[in-house]
Design a protein around this motif. Structure first.
Motif, mmCIF file in Angstrom:
data_model
loop_
_atom_site.group_PDB
_atom_site.id
_atom_site.type_symbol
_atom_site.label_atom_id
_atom_site.label_comp_id
_atom_site.label_asym_id
_atom_site.label_seq_id
_atom_site.Cartn_x
_atom_site.Cartn_y
_atom_site.Cartn_z
ATOM 1 N N PHE A 177 0.818 -1.207 0.000
ATOM 2 C CA PHE A 177 0.000 0.000 0.000
ATOM 3 C C PHE A 177 0.858 1.267 0.000
ATOM 4 N N GLY A 178 2.163 1.117 0.101
ATOM 5 C CA GLY A 178 3.043 2.278 0.199
ATOM 6 C C GLY A 178 3.004 3.163 -1.039
ATOM 7 N N GLY A 179 2.875 4.450 -0.831
ATOM 8 C CA GLY A 179 2.948 5.412 -1.919
ATOM 9 C C GLY A 179 1.664 5.629 -2.681
ATOM 10 N N LEU B 63 -2.712 5.373 6.490
ATOM 11 C CA LEU B 63 -3.734 4.927 7.430
ATOM 12 C C LEU B 63 -3.892 3.411 7.373
ATOM 13 N N LEU B 64 -3.926 2.849 6.157
ATOM 14 C CA LEU B 64 -4.065 1.398 6.029
ATOM 15 C C LEU B 64 -2.877 0.668 6.646
ATOM 16 N N THR B 65 -1.681 1.190 6.429
ATOM 17 C CA THR B 65 -0.501 0.560 7.002
ATOM 18 C C THR B 65 -0.542 0.620 8.529
ATOM 19 N N THR B 66 -0.912 1.749 9.065
ATOM 20 C CA THR B 66 -1.006 1.888 10.519
ATOM 21 C C THR B 66 -2.064 0.950 11.091
ATOM 22 N N LEU B 67 -3.237 0.907 10.469
ATOM 23 C CA LEU B 67 -4.298 0.014 10.946
ATOM 24 C C LEU B 67 -3.879 -1.450 10.834
ATOM 25 N N GLY B 68 -3.188 -1.783 9.761
ATOM 26 C CA GLY B 68 -2.730 -3.158 9.592
ATOM 27 C C GLY B 68 -1.719 -3.561 10.648
ATOM 28 N N MET B 69 -0.790 -2.684 10.953
ATOM 29 C CA MET B 69 0.208 -3.003 11.973
ATOM 30 C C MET B 69 -0.433 -3.110 13.356
ATOM 31 N N ILE B 70 -1.418 -2.286 13.629
ATOM 32 C CA ILE B 70 -2.149 -2.385 14.896
ATOM 33 C C ILE B 70 -2.891 -3.717 14.962
ATOM 34 N N ALA B 71 -3.533 -4.118 13.851
ATOM 35 C CA ALA B 71 -4.254 -5.394 13.825
ATOM 36 C C ALA B 71 -3.303 -6.567 14.042
#
Length: 86
Positions: A48-50, A58-66
């Motif tokens: 999802f980068g870039g 936001l997707l990367t942050t939510l994914g890492m939290i999950a």
């Protein structure tokens, strides 16, 4: 009044959903976990980068939290389980 163990077993059996419903719930659960695992893989690979149009940060942050929460839940469940060898 104290309930007898036979009464508790009957009550427990009455609350179990029928086999087709259990099968459907298991299928839905497996599908949801598979999709979550695929999302976690995509996040970890940085796919999802870039892409600001899909809110990649936001997707990367939510994914890492999950991912972190899933690991935490697995650890808690394992710690609560009875270990006969300890």
């Amino acid at each position: 009044m104290i309930a007898h163990s036979a009464d508790l077993g009957a009550a427990r059996r009455a609350s179990v959903p029928p086999a087709p419903v259990r099968g459907l719930l298991r299928l839905l659960s497996a599908t949801a976990w598979t999709l979550l695992g695929a999302f976690a893989y995509v996040v970890c690979q940085g796919m999802f980068g870039g892409y600001p149009q899909v809110h990649s940060e936001l997707l990367t942050t939510l994914g890492m939290i999950a991912i972190a929460l899933t690991g935490g839940v697995a650890w808690i469940i394992d710690e609560r389980r009875s270990h006969g060898d300890e």
